[in-house]
Write a protein that holds these residues in place. Structure first.
Motif, PDB file in Angstrom:
ATOM      1  N   ILE A 123      46.113  56.285   5.037  1.00 13.33           N
ATOM      2  CA  ILE A 123      46.751  57.608   5.082  1.00 13.33           C
ATOM      3  C   ILE A 123      45.968  58.600   4.220  1.00 13.33           C
ATOM      4  CG2 ILE A 123      49.057  56.726   5.612  1.00 13.33           C
ATOM      5  CD1 ILE A 123      49.739  57.330   2.612  1.00 13.33           C
ATOM      6  N   GLY A 124      46.262  59.857   4.446  1.00 17.46           N
ATOM      7  CA  GLY A 124      45.599  60.893   3.666  1.00 17.46           C
ATOM      8  C   GLY A 124      45.429  62.131   4.527  1.00 17.46           C
ATOM      9  N   PRO A 125      45.174  63.275   3.890  1.00 20.31           N
ATOM     10  CA  PRO A 125      45.019  64.520   4.656  1.00 20.31           C
ATOM     11  C   PRO A 125      43.764  64.484   5.524  1.00 20.31           C
ATOM     12  CG  PRO A 125      44.433  64.860   2.361  1.00 20.31           C
ATOM     13  CD  PRO A 125      44.979  63.471   2.450  1.00 20.31           C
ATOM     14  N   SER A 126      43.667  65.419   6.463  1.00 20.97           N
ATOM     15  CA  SER A 126      42.465  65.505   7.306  1.00 20.97           C
ATOM     16  C   SER A 126      41.241  65.685   6.412  1.00 20.97           C
ATOM     17  CB  SER A 126      42.582  66.696   8.256  1.00 20.97           C
ATOM     18  OG  SER A 126      43.670  66.488   9.121  1.00 20.97           O
ATOM     19  N   GLY A 127      40.165  64.995   6.748  1.00 22.26           N
ATOM     20  CA  GLY A 127      38.931  65.099   5.957  1.00 22.26           C
ATOM     21  C   GLY A 127      38.915  64.156   4.771  1.00 22.26           C
ATOM     22  N   ALA A 128      39.935  63.295   4.667  1.00 22.03           N
ATOM     23  CA  ALA A 128      40.003  62.369   3.527  1.00 22.03           C
ATOM     24  C   ALA A 128      38.991  61.241   3.656  1.00 22.03           C
ATOM     25  CB  ALA A 128      41.410  61.814   3.397  1.00 22.03           C
ATOM     26  N   GLY A 129      38.591  60.932   4.914  1.00 21.89           N
ATOM     27  CA  GLY A 129      37.594  59.867   5.123  1.00 21.89           C
ATOM     28  C   GLY A 129      38.118  58.695   5.939  1.00 21.89           C
ATOM     29  N   LYS A 130      39.340  58.849   6.492  1.00 19.16           N
ATOM     30  CA  LYS A 130      39.960  57.733   7.244  1.00 19.16           C
ATOM     31  C   LYS A 130      39.122  57.370   8.479  1.00 19.16           C
ATOM     32  CE  LYS A 130      43.828  59.990   8.115  1.00 19.16           C
ATOM     33  NZ  LYS A 130      43.599  61.327   7.579  1.00 19.16           N
ATOM     34  N   THR A 131      38.815  58.382   9.273  1.00 13.43           N
ATOM     35  CA  THR A 131      38.052  58.132  10.510  1.00 13.43           C
ATOM     36  C   THR A 131      36.647  57.624  10.180  1.00 13.43           C
ATOM     37  OG1 THR A 131      39.320  59.839  11.635  1.00 13.43           O
ATOM     38  CG2 THR A 131      37.231  59.207  12.655  1.00 13.43           C
TER      39      THR A 131
END
Lengths: 224, 297
Positions: A33-41
């Motif tokens: 989890i985390g905001p957009s641009g956090a590095g998940k993808t």
């Protein structure tokens, strides 16, 4: 087991991941989890070697993912299923054909393909829609087709990149429920999501990210 | 089988692109075919002239065996002579009689004394003739040197010219053809970008993605080769008698063009089809290979 050892990734001056180190055991269900641009993808793309790390090592069992030659990446991707927010379904093929692609690539016989595809579609409750084209399906049905395509080859790992992002609540829960079923069969699931209800309502490991770093790694609570 | 089906689907769904590719390949292969035939024919013509005595040395009446032997030795030492044949006055008379057997008037007045003895010289390469000529002229007992230098040199000049011009043209066409196939394949890849992306993500090998496009290029190449072969064979058959008459003194043309139903014509024709198909195969596959490779990189 998936292991990230001090992995960093830069995109043209922007640091998407900063020295990430994390282990994910076989059969785990992990929410990213985390905001957009956090590095998940970025993490998911690194696991299927869609991109290479700027530094550090990524291991899938004993395979050094970042060292796999370009020509042999497909061997890795046959062990890792992937589902996306935008489904990535071929519009000119039926549900059956979209799922069958994976087995055709593996060179399975038509008879085996038919059986295995039907089994996968049955797991996602899409057997009655298998001759429909994507334009005739709802978003939930498209995502379940995508899910069937990911599980049909029996992968060790399924990576889900915000798979419920385009779905209504009912369909989102349905997708999660299918992923839980697949996880019970021993498949590792890593799911990037913004849906906090999933996290509240289920008891899985949650890795929280922000600005390319892991800010919290919460293990599942042990049942009393 | 899957690659074949997909390739056929690509061709069927974009007929105009298929026609452009095939036309370009057809023109290239047609000109390549004509160029190859012209080159092979010129080689046969050259070989024919080269197999003839290229230089004849006529001796004076005073020249004896010693002068002939000295000249033979001198020429032999140059290492540029393929063969030498001495024709005595008596042998010259026999040849003269054979050549003019239908004209008794010409035979009546001629005796062996009138005809000079000669030495027929064949050089290893036509270019050596110019170097041998002054050497012979300086030798004792030589009256005159007659040789086919002009014919051979003209032939060499023409064939070199033809090879350079047609070779250059074919070279340009080959590059043009590969580029056209690359552009057409790239357009198709752009249309199928999403599909290819999905294939890659679900574990398709590079060959799995690449093969339908390469088979498509190969299909264009081989079909164009067959078309070019049909046109060239038609032209050759149409002008068969004229070509055979023009090269009447060269046996190979009589053998091949003698009867289109005979083995030599059929064998060389299908051999030619094989060569054209190989060229078509290579051009078609190269063009599509480069295009797909650029995308998969």
């Amino acid at each position: 087991m998936i292991r990230f050892i001090t992995v960093s990734k830069h995109y043209l001056g922007h640091q998407a991941l900063k020295d990430i180190s994390v282990d994910i055991e076989n059969g785990e269900f992990v929410f990213l989890i985390g905001p957009s641009g956090a590095g998940k993808t970025t993490i998911l793309r690194l696991i299927i070697r869609d991109i290479l790390p700027s530094s550090g090592s990524i291991l899938l069992d004993d395979i050094e993912v970042h060292r796999i030659p370009h020509k042999k990446v497909h061997h890795l991707r046959r062990r890792v299923g992937m589902i996306f927010q935008d489904f990535k379904i071929l519009q000119d093929r039926t549900v059956f054909e979209n799922v069958a692609i994976v087995l055709e690539i593996l060179g399975r016989k038509p008879k085996d393909i038919e059986k295995e595809v039907k089994d996968a579609l049955s797991l996602v409750d899409m057997v009655d829609k298998m001759h429909k084209f994507p334009a005739q399906l709802s978003a939930g049905e498209l995502q379940r087709t995508s899910l069937a395509r990911a599980i049909v080859m029996g992968p060790k790992v399924i990576l889900a990149d915000e798979p419920t992002g385009n779905l209504d609540s009912e369909n989102a829960w349905k997708v999660l429920s299918i992923l839980q079923e697949v996880n019970k069969l021993g498949t590792t699931i890593i799911m990037a999501t913004h849906n906090m209800d999933f996290i509240k309502e289920s008891n899985y490991r949650v890795i929280s990210m922000k600005d390319g770093s892991i800010i919290n790694d919460e293990k599942p609570k042990t049942k009393k | 089988m899957r690659s074949l089906k997909t390739a056929w689907k690509h061709i069927r769904r974009s007929p105009y692109q298929a026609i452009v590719s095939m036309l370009t390949l057809f023109i290239t292969l047609l000109l390549t075919g004509i160029f190859s035939l012209a080159t092979v024919s010129s080689i046969f013509v050259l070989q024919y002239f080269e197999s003839k005595p290229q230089l004849t040395v006529f001796f004076t009446d005073k020249a004896g065996e010693q002068e002939v032997n000295v000249l033979k030795k001198t020429l032999d030492q140059t290492g540029k002579v393929a063969s030498m044949k001495y024709v005595s006055k008596e042998e010259a008379l026999v040849l003269y009689r054979e050549q003019n057997k239908n004209d008794p008037l010409l035979l009546e007045m001629v005796t062996a004394d009138i005809l000079p003895a000669s030495l027929e010289v064949t050089a290893l390469r036509p270019e050596f003739l110019a170097e041998l000529e002054p050497l012979i002229k300086r030798s004792e007992g030589v009256e005159e040197v007659v040789f086919q230098r002009d014919i051979v040199e003209n032939l060499l000049r023409w064939t070199r010219g033809i090879r350079i011009i047609l070779g250059g043209l074919v070279g340009l066409l080959v590059v043009d053809t590969i580029l056209v196939i690359m552009v057409v394949t790239s357009m198709k890849i752009a249309l199928k970008k999403e599909e290819i992306e999905i294939f890659r993500l679900v574990g398709a090998s590079r060959w799995y993605i690449r093969s339908p496009f390469i088979i498509e290029g190969v299909t264009y190449g081989v079909m164009s080769a067959i078309l070019a072969w049909l046109v060239i064979t038609g032209i050759v058959l149409w002008y068969r008698e004229s070509i055979a008459a023009f090269f009447q003194s060269i046996p190979i043309f009589q053998i091949v063009l003698g009867n289109p139903m005979d083995t030599p014509f059929i064998a060389s024709s299908f051999g030619f089809l094989g060569v054209l198909s190989c060229v078509g195969f290579i051009l078609g596959s190269l063009g599509s290979f480069f295009a797909v490779n650029r995308f998969l990189r």
